[in-house]
Design a protein around this motif. Structure first.
Motif, PDB file in Angstrom:
ATOM      1  N   TYR A   1      -5.222   9.780   0.828  1.00 16.68           N
ATOM      2  CA  TYR A   1      -4.798   9.844   2.215  1.00 16.68           C
ATOM      3  C   TYR A   1      -5.592   9.122   3.391  1.00 16.68           C
ATOM      4  O   TYR A   1      -5.048   8.548   4.067  1.00 16.68           O
ATOM      5  CB  TYR A   1      -4.630  11.279   2.753  1.00 16.68           C
ATOM      6  N   GLY A   2      -6.798   9.187   3.213  1.00 16.03           N
ATOM      7  CA  GLY A   2      -7.721   8.442   4.054  1.00 16.03           C
ATOM      8  C   GLY A   2      -7.539   6.899   3.975  1.00 16.03           C
ATOM      9  O   GLY A   2      -7.688   6.073   5.040  1.00 16.03           O
ATOM     10  N   CYS A   3      -7.400   6.389   2.671  1.00 14.86           N
ATOM     11  CA  CYS A   3      -7.094   5.140   2.394  1.00 14.86           C
ATOM     12  C   CYS A   3      -5.837   4.451   3.007  1.00 14.86           C
ATOM     13  O   CYS A   3      -5.773   3.409   3.842  1.00 14.86           O
ATOM     14  CB  CYS A   3      -6.894   4.520   1.147  1.00 14.86           C
TER      15      CYS A   3
ATOM     16  N   GLY B   1       1.042  -1.264   0.161  1.00 16.29           N
ATOM     17  CA  GLY B   1       0.086   0.010   0.074  1.00 16.29           C
ATOM     18  C   GLY B   1       0.708   1.252  -0.042  1.00 16.29           C
ATOM     19  O   GLY B   1       0.571   2.229  -0.659  1.00 16.29           O
ATOM     20  N   ARG B   2       1.886   1.247   0.697  1.00 19.56           N
ATOM     21  CA  ARG B   2       2.834   2.375   0.803  1.00 19.56           C
ATOM     22  C   ARG B   2       3.481   2.688  -0.359  1.00 19.56           C
ATOM     23  O   ARG B   2       3.621   3.803  -0.961  1.00 19.56           O
ATOM     24  CB  ARG B   2       4.059   2.152   1.926  1.00 19.56           C
ATOM     25  N   GLN B   3       3.844   1.393  -1.194  1.00 12.66           N
ATOM     26  CA  GLN B   3       4.422   1.623  -2.444  1.00 12.66           C
ATOM     27  C   GLN B   3       3.563   2.426  -3.665  1.00 12.66           C
ATOM     28  O   GLN B   3       3.845   3.182  -4.114  1.00 12.66           O
ATOM     29  CB  GLN B   3       4.936   0.183  -3.000  1.00 12.66           C
TER      30      GLN B   3
ATOM     31  N   ILE C   1     -11.518  11.995   7.913  1.00  9.00           N
ATOM     32  CA  ILE C   1     -10.178  11.295   8.092  1.00  9.00           C
ATOM     33  C   ILE C   1      -9.825  11.050   9.677  1.00  9.00           C
ATOM     34  O   ILE C   1      -9.436  10.066   9.747  1.00  9.00           O
ATOM     35  CB  ILE C   1      -9.380  12.044   7.129  1.00  9.00           C
ATOM     36  N   TRP C   2     -10.058  12.093  10.354  1.00  9.89           N
ATOM     37  CA  TRP C   2      -9.931  11.914  11.792  1.00  9.89           C
ATOM     38  C   TRP C   2     -10.830  10.676  12.280  1.00  9.89           C
ATOM     39  O   TRP C   2     -10.363  10.174  13.126  1.00  9.89           O
ATOM     40  CB  TRP C   2     -10.132  13.013  12.502  1.00  9.89           C
ATOM     41  N   GLY C   3     -11.969  10.614  11.934  1.00 13.11           N
ATOM     42  CA  GLY C   3     -12.881   9.604  12.300  1.00 13.11           C
ATOM     43  C   GLY C   3     -12.282   8.185  11.826  1.00 13.11           C
ATOM     44  O   GLY C   3     -12.312   7.361  12.622  1.00 13.11           O
ATOM     45  N   ALA C   4     -11.745   7.828  10.577  1.00  8.20           N
ATOM     46  CA  ALA C   4     -11.192   6.852  10.526  1.00  8.20           C
ATOM     47  C   ALA C   4     -10.155   6.335  11.294  1.00  8.20           C
ATOM     48  O   ALA C   4      -9.718   5.458  11.909  1.00  8.20           O
ATOM     49  CB  ALA C   4     -10.523   6.971   9.102  1.00  8.20           C
ATOM     50  N   LEU C   5      -9.380   7.262  11.897  1.00  4.85           N
ATOM     51  CA  LEU C   5      -8.082   7.018  12.872  1.00  4.85           C
ATOM     52  C   LEU C   5      -8.763   6.532  14.153  1.00  4.85           C
ATOM     53  O   LEU C   5      -8.301   5.795  14.940  1.00  4.85           O
ATOM     54  CB  LEU C   5      -7.268   8.319  13.094  1.00  4.85           C
TER      55      LEU C   5
END
Length: 629
Positions: free
Chosen positions: A397-399, A377-379, A428-432
């Motif tokens: 970024y959310g992914c 995923g990083r790549q 995106i904060w909610g995903a964290l």
């Protein structure tokens, strides 16, 4: 450029001009800019360029030819014509109208025409200029043009009316479009369709349906617009009802109708109806194009038939020259947790030299998230800008936050958010925050929850998630305080809802639902099922009950979750061995996940559940997600 003198014009125009003049025939045969310039030069030296018919022939070729002639050259030709007739004026106005960067020239030419006072504009003049106002220009310019149309008696003209409705609707002035519609004395089918489209574009399906129901006649565009509008706002059942009604009227669907109807089937998990549409496409011998193919793949994937979606994709006759079918297949594999297959498809796509887009990379990152492929995923995330020239959006970024968060790399996920080039939103904060709950990091969870509430004090998702975290850690008073605040705010938590299709009818269940006609049978079956599951080793995950109840009440609450009701209904009403398909609007809880694995084993059924996150294929006591969701 300065026009030729009037005396020279009069001299030249005395000569008759044959429509089969060699130079005019040569104009139509030109295949390049060099040939056009050579022909134009000969027309000037012979003087026939001064004849309106010859000038209009050249101008027409420059503006409607499939060859990419520059509009600036066409305008130069127009400026050289001594006394343009109305056809010439209309030709150059029409040529400029659909191009955003030069549509203002349509208005300039109209002003020149009005100043000359002869010839007078006709209905087509105003249609072309107003068309420019739909796109490159704006409502203010359009209203100025409308005043001149009124002065010359064209406002009631149906063609002018239609383009005015389109102009106002396209520019967000739907109420003004409606006023034009109501004042119009002449309406054709196009008028009605434009008004429906205007309301659909503003997501006002109530008023769109009102216009639709009043129509004296309807065509495929009328029906397709309404069906597409329903899909756009999530009224999938209504979309399918309209599709069936359309077929009963005898109107044949077009590609757009079929694609949007397939989207409705996909969202409802209406597999039987989706299959019927596929058969219809084949029997009606529709030419399969990339968009229709993508809709079919998406429908089968979202209905749980990922293997059949793959067969449709790999069919040798399936067109795959554009990115849409590839995106549908990668996205389908991703939502089913088949990460390796999604990556394989992407690599094949690169070999075929089809450029990925933002949707492709989003689906690919989702696949990495569901497959716990952190390094890959990083790549892929890094390759977006470095290899593919695609700047990551906030959804990408959310992914990455999701990939890292699911894997327990909470600090790295937070670092991604803090270093994004755009401001992070509450999603995106909610995903964290969701990842903090999964990995029971109460300290970070409280900090992230506070940050979200500072931005949006009444953010329902954050408050509910944080209250659940308090409950899971036994902090009942903190959970109660937060739930009291939610109640005071007046906002309602989205209730868990599961649906199942049976013989073309959708049955929906909420937690503890007793509104279904078969409620008595369902609850008796649940009691019997509980006994069988306990014998098979089931122990309820009472930690999933986020209220301060005793053990027995918690177990009872768990047994009444919406997906368990839907599964019980499916087991009662289908033959042994039949696959059961369930759709849930929320994430499947740990207890339901455990119970469904055992149900698939005890009752020897495959159970496919699509929750808010992904697909779960339960079979013989195991799940395709491998307990990672």
């Amino acid at each position: 450029m300065k026009r030729f003198s009037a005396s020279l014009t009069r001299t030249k125009l005395k000569r008759p001009l044959d429509s089969n003049h060699p130079l005019l025939c040569l104009v139509d045969s030109c295949k390049s800019m060099d040939q056009i310039k050579q022909t134009h030069a000969q027309m000037i030296t012979t003087g026939i360029i001064l004849h309106p018919f010859a000038a209009s022939r050249l101008l027409k070729h420059l503006t409607i030819s499939p060859l990419p002639y520059p509009l600036s050259y066409a305008h130069l030709v127009f400026d050289q014509i001594p006394s343009p007739n109305l056809f010439i004026y209309n030709t150059i106005i029409k040529a400029h109208a659909p191009t955003t960067h030069s549509s203002h020239n349509s208005l300039l030419v109209l002003r020149s025409l009005l100043r000359n006072s002869s010839p007078l504009p006709n209905q087509y003049t105003f249609v072309f200029v107003l068309h420019a106002c739909c796109y490159g220009l704006g409502v203010l310019e359009g209203e100025q043009v409308r005043v001149h149309a009124i002065k010359l008696g064209f406002e009631t003209n149906v063609f002018v009316t239609n383009v005015l409705i389109r102009m106002y609707a396209n520019r967000g002035s739907v109420e003004e479009a409606r006023r034009v519609f109501d004042w119009s004395t002449e309406r054709d089918l196009f008028t009605w369709n434009l008004m429906i489209s205007g309301y659909v574009g503003s997501s006002d399906l109530v008023r769109a349906r009102e216009i639709f129901d009043r129509m004296p006649e309807r065509d495929v565009v009328s029906w397709s617009t309404m069906i597409g509008g329903c899909v756009q706002v999530g009224l999938f059942t209504e979309a399918m009802e309209l599709f069936r009604e359309m077929l009963l009227t005898g109107i044949a669907p077009n590609e757009f109708t079929l694609a949007t109807s397939l989207a409705a089937c996909a969202n409802l998990v209406a597999l039987d109806q989706g299959r019927w549409i596929h058969v219809y496409i084949n029997k009606a011998r529709f030419k399969m194009n990339e968009r229709l193919l993508a809709s079919l793949i998406d429908m089968y994937a979202k209905c749980g038939e990922i293997d059949f979606a793959s067969k449709v994709f790999f069919n040798e006759h399936s067109p795959k020259r554009t990115v849409w079918p590839w995106n549908a297949m990668i996205g389908g594999f991703a939502m089913h947790g088949k990460s390796k297959q999604a990556i394989d498809i992407f690599e094949q796509m690169k070999v075929t030299e089809i450029a990925p887009d933002k949707v492709t990379l989003l689906a690919l990152l989702n696949a990495c998230s569901h497959g716990r492929l952190v390094d890959i995923g990083r790549q892929y995330f890094k390759s977006m800008s470095s290899i593919h020239g695609i700047e990551p959006g906030i959804e990408h970024y959310g992914c990455m936050v999701d990939i890292l968060g699911r894997a327990g790399l909470l600090k790295e996920a937070e670092e991604i958010i803090l270093t994004m080039p755009m401001a992070p939103d509450t999603i995106i904060w909610g995903a964290l925050l969701g990842a903090c709950r999964i990995h029971e990091d109460m300290e970070m969870g409280e900090r992230i929850g506070k940050l979200i509430r500072e931005r949006e004090p009444n953010h329902m998702g954050c408050n509910v998630l944080l209250a659940n975290m308090y409950s899971e850690s036994g902090r009942w008073n903190d959970a109660k305080d937060l739930r009291d605040k939610i109640e005071i705010s007046g906002k309602k938590k989205t209730p868990g809802c599961s649906s199942i299709e049976l013989n073309g009818t959708f049955h929906q269940f909420l937690m503890g639902d007793r509104s279904h006609p078969q409620t008595k049978q369902i609850y008796l079956f649940l009691d019997e099922m509980a006994i069988k599951l306990r014998i098979a080793g089931y122990a309820p995950e009472i930690g999933e009950v986020l209220l301060d109840l005793n053990k027995e009440d918690r177990e009872t609450a768990l047994s009444r979750h919406s997906e368990k009701l839907a599964i019980a209904f499916g087991l009662i009403n289908t033959a042994p061995g039949t696959t059961i398909r369930i759709v849930k609007n929320l994430r499947v809880c740990r207890d339901c996940h455990l119970a469904t694995k055992l149900i698939s084993k005890v009752y020897d059924r495959e159970i496919i559940v699509r929750d808010r996150i992904r697909f779960h294929h339960f079979k013989a006591g195991s799940c395709s997600c491998k307990d990672y969701w």
